[in-house]
Design a protein around this motif. Structure first.
Motif, PDB file in Angstrom:
ATOM      1  N   ARG A 124       0.834  -1.214   0.000  1.00 42.46           N
ATOM      2  CA  ARG A 124       0.000   0.000   0.000  1.00 42.46           C
ATOM      3  C   ARG A 124       0.866   1.260   0.000  1.00 42.46           C
ATOM      4  NH1 ARG A 124      -2.687  -3.085   4.005  1.00 42.46           N
ATOM      5  NH2 ARG A 124      -4.595  -4.056   3.214  1.00 42.46           N
ATOM      6  N   ARG A 125       1.962   1.242   0.762  1.00 39.05           N
ATOM      7  CA  ARG A 125       2.853   2.403   0.780  1.00 39.05           C
ATOM      8  C   ARG A 125       3.452   2.640  -0.612  1.00 39.05           C
ATOM      9  NH1 ARG A 125       7.205   1.564   3.300  1.00 39.05           N
ATOM     10  NH2 ARG A 125       6.936  -0.511   4.235  1.00 39.05           N
ATOM     11  N   PHE A 126       3.784   1.564  -1.294  1.00 40.67           N
ATOM     12  CA  PHE A 126       4.321   1.687  -2.648  1.00 40.67           C
ATOM     13  C   PHE A 126       3.251   2.194  -3.618  1.00 40.67           C
ATOM     14  CE2 PHE A 126       8.094  -0.157  -1.138  1.00 40.67           C
ATOM     15  CZ  PHE A 126       9.046  -0.210  -2.157  1.00 40.67           C
ATOM     16  N   ILE A 127       2.018   1.763  -3.434  1.00 40.40           N
ATOM     17  CA  ILE A 127       0.927   2.245  -4.280  1.00 40.40           C
ATOM     18  C   ILE A 127       0.730   3.744  -4.082  1.00 40.40           C
ATOM     19  CG2 ILE A 127      -1.570   2.117  -4.661  1.00 40.40           C
ATOM     20  CD1 ILE A 127      -1.320  -0.922  -3.958  1.00 40.40           C
ATOM     21  N   ASP A 128       0.783   4.190  -2.837  1.00 40.36           N
ATOM     22  CA  ASP A 128       0.659   5.623  -2.550  1.00 40.36           C
ATOM     23  C   ASP A 128       1.795   6.405  -3.230  1.00 40.36           C
ATOM     24  OD1 ASP A 128      -1.598   5.200  -1.016  1.00 40.36           O
ATOM     25  OD2 ASP A 128      -0.504   5.161   0.889  1.00 40.36           O
ATOM     26  N   LEU A 129       3.006   5.864  -3.150  1.00 35.62           N
ATOM     27  CA  LEU A 129       4.146   6.527  -3.779  1.00 35.62           C
ATOM     28  C   LEU A 129       3.989   6.535  -5.299  1.00 35.62           C
ATOM     29  CD1 LEU A 129       6.924   7.847  -3.727  1.00 35.62           C
ATOM     30  CD2 LEU A 129       7.952   5.554  -3.577  1.00 35.62           C
ATOM     31  N   ALA A 130       3.516   5.436  -5.850  1.00 33.19           N
ATOM     32  CA  ALA A 130       3.311   5.369  -7.298  1.00 33.19           C
ATOM     33  C   ALA A 130       2.330   6.445  -7.753  1.00 33.19           C
ATOM     34  CB  ALA A 130       2.808   3.979  -7.693  1.00 33.19           C
ATOM     35  N   GLN A 131       1.292   6.659  -6.965  1.00 31.97           N
ATOM     36  CA  GLN A 131       0.329   7.710  -7.301  1.00 31.97           C
ATOM     37  C   GLN A 131       1.021   9.075  -7.344  1.00 31.97           C
ATOM     38  OE1 GLN A 131      -2.651   8.516  -4.321  1.00 31.97           O
ATOM     39  NE2 GLN A 131      -4.075   9.388  -5.800  1.00 31.97           N
ATOM     40  N   GLN A 132       1.865   9.349  -6.362  1.00 29.79           N
ATOM     41  CA  GLN A 132       2.570  10.627  -6.316  1.00 29.79           C
ATOM     42  C   GLN A 132       3.520  10.793  -7.503  1.00 29.79           C
ATOM     43  OE1 GLN A 132       4.504  10.448  -2.522  1.00 29.79           O
ATOM     44  NE2 GLN A 132       2.612  10.667  -1.348  1.00 29.79           N
ATOM     45  N   LEU A 133       4.084   9.692  -7.972  1.00 28.30           N
ATOM     46  CA  LEU A 133       5.054   9.736  -9.063  1.00 28.30           C
ATOM     47  C   LEU A 133       4.411   9.647 -10.443  1.00 28.30           C
ATOM     48  CD1 LEU A 133       7.775   7.356  -7.560  1.00 28.30           C
ATOM     49  CD2 LEU A 133       8.006   9.833  -7.907  1.00 28.30           C
ATOM     50  N   GLY A 134       3.103   9.428 -10.487  1.00 24.39           N
ATOM     51  CA  GLY A 134       2.453   9.195 -11.771  1.00 24.39           C
ATOM     52  C   GLY A 134       2.905   7.898 -12.405  1.00 24.39           C
ATOM     53  N   CYS A 135       3.268   6.936 -11.559  1.00 25.49           N
ATOM     54  CA  CYS A 135       3.788   5.640 -12.005  1.00 25.49           C
ATOM     55  C   CYS A 135       2.625   4.652 -12.104  1.00 25.49           C
ATOM     56  CB  CYS A 135       4.838   5.148 -11.015  1.00 25.49           C
ATOM     57  SG  CYS A 135       5.408   3.459 -11.304  1.00 25.49           S
ATOM     58  N   PRO A 136       2.445   3.966 -13.214  1.00 27.52           N
ATOM     59  CA  PRO A 136       1.259   3.123 -13.387  1.00 27.52           C
ATOM     60  C   PRO A 136       1.283   1.787 -12.644  1.00 27.52           C
ATOM     61  CG  PRO A 136       2.643   2.998 -15.336  1.00 27.52           C
ATOM     62  CD  PRO A 136       3.254   4.052 -14.456  1.00 27.52           C
ATOM     63  N   PHE A 137       2.484   1.271 -12.313  1.00 32.15           N
ATOM     64  CA  PHE A 137       2.561  -0.097 -11.803  1.00 32.15           C
ATOM     65  C   PHE A 137       3.325  -0.196 -10.479  1.00 32.15           C
ATOM     66  CE2 PHE A 137       2.786  -1.162 -16.572  1.00 32.15           C
ATOM     67  CZ  PHE A 137       1.407  -1.264 -16.670  1.00 32.15           C
TER      68      PHE A 137
END
Length: 303
Positions: A124-137
């Motif tokens: 979940r922490r990685f998903i939150d970070l991905a959202q901040q980075l505009g990272c899809p996966f």
């Protein structure tokens, strides 16, 4: 030459020129493969070096599996706050490089409540970070088939975990990807997991070498069974010597990469072909200054 002969020759010449132009135009319009590399292959590189190398070597993306020795990206200064993550995102986007995937260490096979909570929280922490980075996966692992629990329980735990994470990722515009990894590299088991975890924000990373080396299935068979789930690929090559893998540059090993890439291209795959040079786990292999720089040229003949 008669007037009729001249007209015939002119038509032939113009027709040939048109054919050449059309073929050239079609070749020009053919989409080029999108290439990325995993930072697993350059564990000592700074963010500056990663970005500079991606641009100068002809990559379109980078996937982060740790940074300067820290595998938990949420603890890295470059990603530790929303403001710093936004700045990192701007730097990469400004150079035309997409942050395509974040490689977590989250494992979904655990039945122990404490361990399971720990690993799901990391995802979940990685998903939150991905959202901040505009990272899809965001990548997660299956990862093991523990002898202390039934296979069916393990597969259900993994698929349930994917569904839980997919629900968390959906409003954040992130997709959770299970990698063919560890003790789960057989297409029948992965198909069972992914079918049970049917969700728009859940997909699969096809690690071509892992599946071929461990399960000995042909890439054509693997792709036919799993293509509806595949969103991303990991590409590497190796020689198998005395039952062990010795990683080598793409094209110098035994992995059936041509068969796998042909299957992907023929079916219209538009995702990334991501170079996973396992330097962090195998420090004896070629330095990233050589391997990562060479990959775009090494893989080009496969297309």
């Amino acid at each position: 030459m008669t007037s009729q002969s001249r007209r015939s020759a002119l038509r032939t010449t113009l027709g040939g020129a048109a054919t050449i132009w059309l073929a050239s135009s079609m070749d020009f319009a053919k989409p080029k493969p999108r290439l990325s590399f995993s930072t697993l292959g350059c564990p000592a590189w700074s963010l500056d070096t990663i970005l500079k190398t991606a641009v100068s070597s002809g990559y379109q993306g980078v996937e982060f599996r740790g940074l300067t020795g820290q595998l938990d990206l949420t603890k890295c200064p470059e990603f530790s706050t929303a403001a710093r993550a936004a700045e990192t995102r701007r730097r990469f986007a400004g150079q035309g490089i997409q942050i395509i995937n974040l490689g977590s260490s989250a494992q979904l096979h655990h039945a122990d409540t404490g361990k399971r909570t720990q690993h799901l929280d990391e995802a979940r922490r990685f998903i939150d970070l991905a959202q901040q980075l505009g990272c899809p996966f965001v990548r997660v692992f299956p990862d093991q088939l523990p002898p202390t629990q039934s296979r069916e329980l393990t597969l259900r735990l993994i698929s349930d975990g994917l569904l839980e994470l997919g629900n968390y990722a959906r409003p954040r515009s992130v997709t959770v990807l299970l990698e063919s990894h560890g003790e789960l590299t057989r297409s029948d088991l992965l198909s069972q997991i992914m079918t049970a975890a049917d969700h728009p924000n859940v997909g699969l990373i096809w690690d071509v070498f892992n599946m071929w080396a461990d399960s000995h299935e042909s890439p054509d068979d693997v792709y036919r069974k799993l293509k509806k789930f595949i969103r991303h690929t990991h590409i590497k090559d190796a020689l198998i010597e005395n039952g062990k893998h010795r990683y080598v540059q793409v094209g110098q090993g035994e992995a059936p990469l041509r068969e796998a890439i042909s299957a992907l291209v023929a079916d219209g795959y538009t995702g990334y072909y991501s170079f996973e040079w396992e330097k962090l786990w195998h420090p004896e292999i070629e330095e990233p200054e050589v391997a990562i720089v060479q990959y775009p040229k090494a893989i080009a003949p496969y297309f």
